[in-house]
Design a protein around this motif. Structure first.
Motif, PDB file in Angstrom:
ATOM      1  N   ARG A   1       0.837  -1.206   0.000  1.00 26.08           N
ATOM      2  CA  ARG A   1       0.000   0.000   0.000  1.00 26.08           C
ATOM      3  C   ARG A   1       0.875   1.260   0.000  1.00 26.08           C
ATOM      4  O   ARG A   1       0.593   2.235  -0.702  1.00 26.08           O
ATOM      5  CB  ARG A   1      -0.925  -0.012   1.218  1.00 26.08           C
ATOM      6  N   TRP A   2       1.941   1.214   0.784  1.00 23.66           N
ATOM      7  CA  TRP A   2       2.885   2.333   0.846  1.00 23.66           C
ATOM      8  C   TRP A   2       3.462   2.588  -0.541  1.00 23.66           C
ATOM      9  O   TRP A   2       3.468   3.728  -1.036  1.00 23.66           O
ATOM     10  CB  TRP A   2       3.991   1.979   1.841  1.00 23.66           C
ATOM     11  N   ASP A   3       3.945   1.540  -1.202  1.00 24.02           N
ATOM     12  CA  ASP A   3       4.605   1.704  -2.495  1.00 24.02           C
ATOM     13  C   ASP A   3       3.619   1.992  -3.620  1.00 24.02           C
ATOM     14  O   ASP A   3       4.009   2.525  -4.670  1.00 24.02           O
ATOM     15  CB  ASP A   3       5.427   0.455  -2.834  1.00 24.02           C
ATOM     16  N   THR A   4       2.344   1.664  -3.409  1.00 27.24           N
ATOM     17  CA  THR A   4       1.331   2.003  -4.409  1.00 27.24           C
ATOM     18  C   THR A   4       1.250   3.513  -4.605  1.00 27.24           C
ATOM     19  O   THR A   4       0.972   3.990  -5.715  1.00 27.24           O
ATOM     20  CB  THR A   4      -0.041   1.441  -3.984  1.00 27.24           C
ATOM     21  N   ALA A   5       1.511   4.279  -3.564  1.00 29.77           N
ATOM     22  CA  ALA A   5       1.481   5.745  -3.698  1.00 29.77           C
ATOM     23  C   ALA A   5       2.451   6.215  -4.773  1.00 29.77           C
ATOM     24  O   ALA A   5       2.172   7.184  -5.502  1.00 29.77           O
ATOM     25  CB  ALA A   5       1.809   6.392  -2.356  1.00 29.77           C
TER      26      ALA A   5
ATOM     27  N   ALA B   1       0.037  17.979   3.423  1.00 28.32           N
ATOM     28  CA  ALA B   1      -0.332  16.560   3.376  1.00 28.32           C
ATOM     29  C   ALA B   1      -1.674  16.368   2.687  1.00 28.32           C
ATOM     30  O   ALA B   1      -1.861  15.421   1.911  1.00 28.32           O
ATOM     31  CB  ALA B   1      -0.358  15.977   4.784  1.00 28.32           C
ATOM     32  N   ALA B   2      -2.607  17.276   2.937  1.00 28.94           N
ATOM     33  CA  ALA B   2      -3.918  17.186   2.292  1.00 28.94           C
ATOM     34  C   ALA B   2      -3.793  17.352   0.775  1.00 28.94           C
ATOM     35  O   ALA B   2      -4.438  16.633  -0.004  1.00 28.94           O
ATOM     36  CB  ALA B   2      -4.866  18.237   2.862  1.00 28.94           C
ATOM     37  N   VAL B   3      -2.946  18.276   0.355  1.00 31.96           N
ATOM     38  CA  VAL B   3      -2.720  18.465  -1.087  1.00 31.96           C
ATOM     39  C   VAL B   3      -2.084  17.212  -1.685  1.00 31.96           C
ATOM     40  O   VAL B   3      -2.435  16.783  -2.793  1.00 31.96           O
ATOM     41  CB  VAL B   3      -1.834  19.694  -1.333  1.00 31.96           C
ATOM     42  N   ALA B   4      -1.155  16.596  -0.944  1.00 27.49           N
ATOM     43  CA  ALA B   4      -0.506  15.367  -1.415  1.00 27.49           C
ATOM     44  C   ALA B   4      -1.513  14.243  -1.592  1.00 27.49           C
ATOM     45  O   ALA B   4      -1.444  13.470  -2.549  1.00 27.49           O
ATOM     46  CB  ALA B   4       0.592  14.948  -0.436  1.00 27.49           C
ATOM     47  N   VAL B   5      -2.470  14.140  -0.658  1.00 24.55           N
ATOM     48  CA  VAL B   5      -3.510  13.107  -0.768  1.00 24.55           C
ATOM     49  C   VAL B   5      -4.384  13.363  -1.992  1.00 24.55           C
ATOM     50  O   VAL B   5      -4.715  12.438  -2.753  1.00 24.55           O
ATOM     51  CB  VAL B   5      -4.365  13.062   0.514  1.00 24.55           C
ATOM     52  N   LEU B   6      -4.756  14.611  -2.216  1.00 28.65           N
ATOM     53  CA  LEU B   6      -5.592  14.946  -3.374  1.00 28.65           C
ATOM     54  C   LEU B   6      -4.870  14.640  -4.682  1.00 28.65           C
ATOM     55  O   LEU B   6      -5.479  14.142  -5.637  1.00 28.65           O
ATOM     56  CB  LEU B   6      -5.987  16.421  -3.320  1.00 28.65           C
ATOM     57  N   ALA B   7      -3.574  14.911  -4.735  1.00 27.88           N
ATOM     58  CA  ALA B   7      -2.809  14.615  -5.950  1.00 27.88           C
ATOM     59  C   ALA B   7      -2.749  13.111  -6.194  1.00 27.88           C
ATOM     60  O   ALA B   7      -2.922  12.638  -7.329  1.00 27.88           O
ATOM     61  CB  ALA B   7      -1.402  15.190  -5.831  1.00 27.88           C
ATOM     62  N   ALA B   8      -2.523  12.330  -5.131  1.00 26.92           N
ATOM     63  CA  ALA B   8      -2.497  10.880  -5.277  1.00 26.92           C
ATOM     64  C   ALA B   8      -3.854  10.350  -5.714  1.00 26.92           C
ATOM     65  O   ALA B   8      -3.946   9.420  -6.526  1.00 26.92           O
ATOM     66  CB  ALA B   8      -2.062  10.231  -3.963  1.00 26.92           C
TER      67      ALA B   8
ATOM     68  N   LEU C   1      -4.238   7.846   0.674  1.00 28.87           N
ATOM     69  CA  LEU C   1      -3.881   8.277   2.023  1.00 28.87           C
ATOM     70  C   LEU C   1      -2.423   7.981   2.366  1.00 28.87           C
ATOM     71  O   LEU C   1      -1.871   8.571   3.299  1.00 28.87           O
ATOM     72  CB  LEU C   1      -4.805   7.588   3.039  1.00 28.87           C
ATOM     73  N   TRP C   2      -1.804   7.059   1.616  1.00 27.19           N
ATOM     74  CA  TRP C   2      -0.401   6.725   1.855  1.00 27.19           C
ATOM     75  C   TRP C   2       0.542   7.704   1.156  1.00 27.19           C
ATOM     76  O   TRP C   2       1.766   7.626   1.335  1.00 27.19           O
ATOM     77  CB  TRP C   2      -0.118   5.296   1.373  1.00 27.19           C
ATOM     78  N   GLY C   3      -0.020   8.609   0.366  1.00 23.77           N
ATOM     79  CA  GLY C   3       0.814   9.532  -0.392  1.00 23.77           C
ATOM     80  C   GLY C   3       1.770  10.362   0.448  1.00 23.77           C
ATOM     81  O   GLY C   3       2.977  10.426   0.136  1.00 23.77           O
ATOM     82  N   PRO C   4       1.319  11.032   1.517  1.00 19.48           N
ATOM     83  CA  PRO C   4       2.250  11.839   2.314  1.00 19.48           C
ATOM     84  C   PRO C   4       3.401  11.015   2.902  1.00 19.48           C
ATOM     85  O   PRO C   4       4.542  11.490   2.966  1.00 19.48           O
ATOM     86  CB  PRO C   4       1.352  12.413   3.413  1.00 19.48           C
ATOM     87  N   ALA C   5       3.111   9.776   3.336  1.00 20.48           N
ATOM     88  CA  ALA C   5       4.168   8.939   3.901  1.00 20.48           C
ATOM     89  C   ALA C   5       5.213   8.611   2.839  1.00 20.48           C
ATOM     90  O   ALA C   5       6.428   8.660   3.102  1.00 20.48           O
ATOM     91  CB  ALA C   5       3.567   7.650   4.473  1.00 20.48           C
TER      92      ALA C   5
END
Length: 342
Positions: free
Chosen positions: A134-138, A251-258, A277-281
């Motif tokens: 899931r992490w790498d799916t970002a 982080a919210a912008v990163a989630v929206l981009a993902a 949701l894993w995008g910021p991480a």
């Protein structure tokens, strides 16, 4: 040619390069048998030690072409791919890592695209989905926003790749090198973001070992590397000026981009809703590993790959356009006494 159940076999060659320290019988035997009932030719190029090679030959030799690599490259996967491509009977060739799992419909779509293009880049997605997958799916979701993901499988026209003289085995990012080489030879790429092919996730230990190496790949794309090197300084500046609220907003912008990457080209069909949701991480990780990759280049001269060290991630396309017509022949075959076709 027809399969045993009278359904027509796909007129193509499937090349699977492998180099394993222990036999991969449980992981691959069933898949290879299924492939042999779908594709006219399945070629496994096996760079494993002799005892593992023989175990594979005993299990797979009756339904696939099982052979040793015939070339020597620092990036051993390239030697396996080129061996398989040279041996292939068909012009349409599907190349896939040993963790990729095609189904019949995906193979059919790939071959349809190869009727009109010289190299095809599909979209891998992990199944099953442990936490690290899931992490790498970002990473895939962000790549989908730009020029696409680089999966563990490609389709290529054999004649185009051979006429180009093959592709370099002295680079880390070998799939990108192949795509660029075909383009430099005048070939056309199809970026098939909606052709979804399953990939089995690695073990957690292997996932951890890939973090810096994947960041090092971006030396092949300097713009991306520069952007990733900027993540930590920008985060520090934002935290200093805006505090935690600023970081939360980023982080919210990163989630929206993902999420935009997840929805692009039908990706929501295969990427779970929680993927974004894993995008910021992932971005935080890449902000760190990009600097580690920079240090690896500057202080160590490249990244360790098996028994060698690779400095170059991939050759610039402009360089390949000058050099492809003048590429030198591959190095002579390896001396692999005790191994051979089976």
């Amino acid at each position: 040619m027809q399969s045993t159940d009278r359904s027509p076999l796909l007129e193509a060659s499937y090349v699977l390069p492998i180099a394993a320290s222990t036999p991969q019988l449980r992981e691959l035997t069933g898949y290879l048998r299924r492939l042999s009932r779908q594709v006219d030719e399945v070629i496994v190029v096996d760079g494993s030690p002799p005892e593992v090679f023989q175990a594979h030959a005993a299990q797979w030799g009756s339904h696939v072409r099982h052979m040793a690599p015939q070339f020597s490259t620092t990036n051993g996967k390239v030697a396996g791919v080129l061996t398989g491509v040279h041996a292939a009977r068909h012009d349409r060739v599907v190349i896939a890592d040993d963790d990729v799992r095609y189904r019949a419909a995906e193979l059919g779509r790939m071959l349809d695209l190869l009727d009109r293009h010289d190299v095809v880049r599909p979209q891998n997605h992990f199944h099953p989905l442990p936490w690290h997958a899931r992490w790498d799916t970002a990473r895939s979701l962000y790549n989908r926003l730009g020029d696409g993901d680089c999966p563990g499988t490609l389709g290529v026209r054999r004649n185009v790749l051979i006429q180009a003289g093959g592709y370099s085995g002295e680079v880390l990012f070998e799939n990108l090198e192949m795509v660029r080489t075909v383009q430099a030879a005048g070939g056309e790429e199809a970026l098939a973001l909606d052709l979804f092919v399953i990939r089995r996730p690695p073990e957690t230990k292997h996932f951890r070992s890939q973090r810096v190496r994947q960041a090092y790949d971006e030396w092949a794309r300097p713009g991306r590397l520069a952007a990733q090197l900027a993540i930590l300084p920008l985060a520090a500046l934002l935290a200093r000026r805006k505090g935690l609220a600023g970081l939360a907003g980023a982080a919210a912008v990163a989630v929206l981009a993902a999420e935009a990457g997840r929805r692009k080209a039908g990706g929501a069909k295969v990427f779970p809703a929680s993927s974004a949701l894993w995008g910021p991480a992932w971005l935080a990780e890449r902000g760190v590993t990009a600097w580690l990759a920079l240090g690896t280049r500057v202080f160590q001269g490249g990244v360790i790959y098996r028994q060698g060290r690779l400095k170059s991630a991939a050759t610039p396309l402009a360089t390949l356009r000058r050099e492809v017509p003048l590429k030198q022949p591959l190095r002579p075959p390896l001396d692999r006494s005790g191994s051979g076709s089976a």
